[in-house]
Scaffold this active site. Structure first.
Site, PDB file in Angstrom:
ATOM      1  N   SER A  26       0.925  -1.250   0.082  1.00 21.59           N
ATOM      2  CA  SER A  26      -0.078  -0.111   0.089  1.00 21.59           C
ATOM      3  C   SER A  26       0.900   1.147   0.076  1.00 21.59           C
ATOM      4  O   SER A  26       1.942   1.250   0.667  1.00 21.59           O
ATOM      5  CB  SER A  26      -0.972   0.046   1.102  1.00 21.59           C
ATOM      6  OG  SER A  26      -1.903   1.095   1.188  1.00 21.59           O
ATOM      7  N   PRO A  27       0.383   2.307  -0.546  1.00 19.28           N
ATOM      8  CA  PRO A  27       1.158   3.490  -0.570  1.00 19.28           C
ATOM      9  C   PRO A  27       1.394   4.051   0.692  1.00 19.28           C
ATOM     10  O   PRO A  27       0.439   4.075   1.755  1.00 19.28           O
ATOM     11  CB  PRO A  27       0.395   4.643  -1.519  1.00 19.28           C
ATOM     12  CG  PRO A  27      -0.553   3.699  -2.091  1.00 19.28           C
ATOM     13  CD  PRO A  27      -0.715   2.414  -1.686  1.00 19.28           C
ATOM     14  N   CYS A  29       3.537   7.000   2.877  1.00 19.93           N
ATOM     15  CA  CYS A  29       4.198   8.376   2.765  1.00 19.93           C
ATOM     16  C   CYS A  29       5.480   8.159   3.566  1.00 19.93           C
ATOM     17  O   CYS A  29       5.590   7.939   4.845  1.00 19.93           O
ATOM     18  CB  CYS A  29       3.613   9.507   3.136  1.00 19.93           C
ATOM     19  SG  CYS A  29       2.263   9.842   1.771  1.00 19.93           S
ATOM     20  N   ALA A  61       2.156   8.417  -2.199  1.00 13.15           N
ATOM     21  CA  ALA A  61       1.645   9.320  -2.943  1.00 13.15           C
ATOM     22  C   ALA A  61       2.652  10.298  -3.731  1.00 13.15           C
ATOM     23  O   ALA A  61       3.473  10.861  -3.023  1.00 13.15           O
ATOM     24  CB  ALA A  61       0.540  10.302  -2.067  1.00 13.15           C
ATOM     25  N   GLN A 103       1.338   5.752  -7.143  1.00  2.44           N
ATOM     26  CA  GLN A 103      -0.063   6.644  -7.074  1.00  2.44           C
ATOM     27  C   GLN A 103       0.201   7.985  -7.089  1.00  2.44           C
ATOM     28  O   GLN A 103       1.240   8.576  -6.485  1.00  2.44           O
ATOM     29  CB  GLN A 103      -0.220   6.263  -5.382  1.00  2.44           C
ATOM     30  CG  GLN A 103      -1.791   6.962  -5.072  1.00  2.44           C
ATOM     31  CD  GLN A 103      -2.065   6.807  -3.660  1.00  2.44           C
ATOM     32  OE1 GLN A 103      -1.428   7.461  -2.919  1.00  2.44           O
ATOM     33  NE2 GLN A 103      -2.857   6.066  -3.279  1.00  2.44           N
ATOM     34  N   TYR A 186      -7.877  14.061   0.400  1.00  2.00           N
ATOM     35  CA  TYR A 186      -6.998  14.686  -0.484  1.00  2.00           C
ATOM     36  C   TYR A 186      -8.138  15.175  -1.752  1.00  2.00           C
ATOM     37  O   TYR A 186      -9.222  15.068  -1.438  1.00  2.00           O
ATOM     38  CB  TYR A 186      -5.880  13.989  -0.964  1.00  2.00           C
ATOM     39  CG  TYR A 186      -4.833  13.676   0.170  1.00  2.00           C
ATOM     40  CD1 TYR A 186      -4.445  14.636   1.144  1.00  2.00           C
ATOM     41  CD2 TYR A 186      -4.743  12.152   0.630  1.00  2.00           C
ATOM     42  CE1 TYR A 186      -3.643  14.354   2.195  1.00  2.00           C
ATOM     43  CE2 TYR A 186      -3.841  12.164   1.578  1.00  2.00           C
ATOM     44  CZ  TYR A 186      -3.345  13.005   2.527  1.00  2.00           C
ATOM     45  OH  TYR A 186      -2.621  12.744   3.424  1.00  2.00           O
ATOM     46  N   ARG A 234      -8.200   4.723  -5.819  1.00  2.00           N
ATOM     47  CA  ARG A 234      -8.255   4.744  -4.286  1.00  2.00           C
ATOM     48  C   ARG A 234      -9.169   5.504  -3.785  1.00  2.00           C
ATOM     49  O   ARG A 234      -9.435   6.636  -4.077  1.00  2.00           O
ATOM     50  CB  ARG A 234      -6.856   4.792  -3.625  1.00  2.00           C
ATOM     51  CG  ARG A 234      -7.236   4.941  -2.100  1.00  2.00           C
ATOM     52  CD  ARG A 234      -5.809   4.812  -1.427  1.00  2.00           C
ATOM     53  NE  ARG A 234      -5.479   3.332  -0.967  1.00  2.00           N
ATOM     54  CZ  ARG A 234      -4.957   2.858  -0.126  1.00  2.00           C
ATOM     55  NH1 ARG A 234      -4.311   3.611   0.815  1.00  2.00           N
ATOM     56  NH2 ARG A 234      -4.594   1.674  -0.111  1.00  2.00           N
ATOM     57  N   ARG A 328       1.180  -1.273   7.365  1.00  2.00           N
ATOM     58  CA  ARG A 328       1.962  -1.363   8.675  1.00  2.00           C
ATOM     59  C   ARG A 328       2.591  -2.652   8.747  1.00  2.00           C
ATOM     60  O   ARG A 328       3.597  -2.787   9.264  1.00  2.00           O
ATOM     61  CB  ARG A 328       1.079  -0.813   9.563  1.00  2.00           C
ATOM     62  CG  ARG A 328       0.608   0.623   9.847  1.00  2.00           C
ATOM     63  CD  ARG A 328      -0.143   0.846  10.951  1.00  2.00           C
ATOM     64  NE  ARG A 328      -0.556   2.312  11.087  1.00  2.00           N
ATOM     65  CZ  ARG A 328      -1.555   2.845  10.485  1.00  2.00           C
ATOM     66  NH1 ARG A 328      -2.384   1.965   9.649  1.00  2.00           N
ATOM     67  NH2 ARG A 328      -1.783   4.185  10.822  1.00  2.00           N
TER      68      ARG A 328
END
Length: 374
Positions: A26-27, A29, A61, A103, A186, A234, A328
């Site tokens: 998963s993206p 940051c 992202a 992404q 976002y 997403r 995570r």
């Protein structure tokens, strides 16, 4: 004889590419870029997950313009100078059998902040912040966030051009999958949610109007990315706030997304309002992905507190989603897919350099070329 159900290690066809398994990074940051440039940190961070056996490794992202960043440390893809470092990463990911994905994102009203390990506040000019923060409406996310300017048509046209140019750069850098970020408060999510979109023009009010600009972004990315390669989106399936975006609306939005030629909906939730009340628990968002998949026929990805191999495998076997995205858990254990393969009694594709240390008889990882059909 009936066909056995797909499992966590079944390949998945997406246009001309075949995902070697259903595990997606998963993206996440990292806030470790200088002027948007990927660094050795990104190579090691993403590369280790490919070595660990993930079928798709997605970047954090990547901002489509300087003002689209969440923080001054965000990854970017708003200049051709960003392409070489990203190409180095995509080349490595392919060499180790993973599909490289990116992404594409615009932070909207949540832009120009400091990294999360600092006390939350709008970044000052001395800290690399900027003032041209934009959103569908002039509403702050929270007190410590900047007051955004409401976008006009000229500003929206610039954002579409930025997404288009960023998508071309993503293809040039060797990414085989692109995802549009329309979740977590976002910009695209801000347009979708009535909590952040109070416009009275054709981009506000009804869901059809609130979805109009996100669909323009999605259409721009789908048109700019090679037709034979997949594009995902997403979404946040709910705002978890009364009066906010609802699962019913996201099912309707999924139908619109499917009509745009999108290949998979990556289903998360929340992030658009600090009043949210999220009942966090194991797999707490999976039901949203399941419902969208059943009611629209669009492939989905499930994310959120997916931690055990049996849990992830069950999601795929029962048809609740087509892929699982781990965040995570893959920070805690980059080689989680290899452990999952061992626990679920699938061949573990260890890198040749690690074979002698691996338990039992193992297969070597193949370069991604082995999973490409066209």
């Amino acid at each position: 004889m009936s066909t056995p159900p797909d499992n966590l290690f079944s390949p998945l066809q997406q246009r001309s590419i075949t995902l070697p398994n259903r595990i997606v990074v998963s993206p996440m940051c990292q806030y470790t870029s200088a002027d948007g440039h990927a660094s050795d940190w990104h190579l090691v961070h993403l590369g280790s997950r490919a070595i660990g056996g993930a079928g798709v490794v997605m970047t954090e992202a990547a901002a489509v313009s300087p003002e689209a960043r969440i923080t001054p440390g965000d990854l970017g893809i708003y200049t051709d100078d960003h392409i070489p470092a990203l190409t180095r990463i995509t080349t490595f990911l392919k060499e180790h059998g993973s599909v490289p994905a990116i992404q594409l994102a615009h932070a909207g009203r949540k832009a120009s902040m400091v990294p999360p390990w600092e006390k939350s506040h709008t970044a000052t000019a001395a800290e690399g912040g900027w003032t041209n923060v934009v959103a569908p409406s002039a509403l702050r996310f929270h007190d410590e966030y900047p007051l955004p300017q409401a976008l006009d048509r000229a500003g929206m046209n610039k954002i579409l051009a930025d997404f288009t140019a960023a998508t071309h750069r993503a293809a040039a850098a060797g990414f085989l999958l692109a995802e549009v970020h329309a979740a977590h408060g976002y910009l695209a999510h801000e347009f979708l949610s009535p909590l952040s979109n109070t416009r009275t023009d054709e981009y506000g009010g009804s869901l059809a109007n609130r979805a109009r600009f996100p669909l323009e972004i999605i259409r721009a990315v789908r048109s700019a990315f090679p037709e034979h390669l997949p594009v995902w989106v997403r979404v946040s399936a709910t705002d978890w706030v009364d009066g906010g975006l609802t699962p019913d609306e996201i099912v309707a939005f999924a139908r619109l997304v499917k009509a745009e030629g999108i290949d998979l909906l990556d289903v998360s939730s929340g992030g658009n309002d600090p009043r949210q009340q999220i009942p966090i628990g194991a797999g707490y968002q999976v039901a949203f992905a399941d419902r969208i998949r059943r009611e629209t026929g669009l492939a989905t990805g499930a994310v959120g507190m997916i931690t055990s191999p049996t849990q992830a495998d069950q999601i795929i076997r029962t048809g609740q989603a087509d892929v699982v995205l781990l965040a995570r858990e893959l920070l805690r254990e980059p080689y989680w897919p290899l452990r999952a393969a061992d626990e679920l009694h699938h061949p573990a594709s260890w890198p040749v350099q690690y074979e002698r240390a691996a338990r039992g008889k193992v297969a070597r990882r193949q370069p991604l070329a082995g999973f490409i059909e066209g």
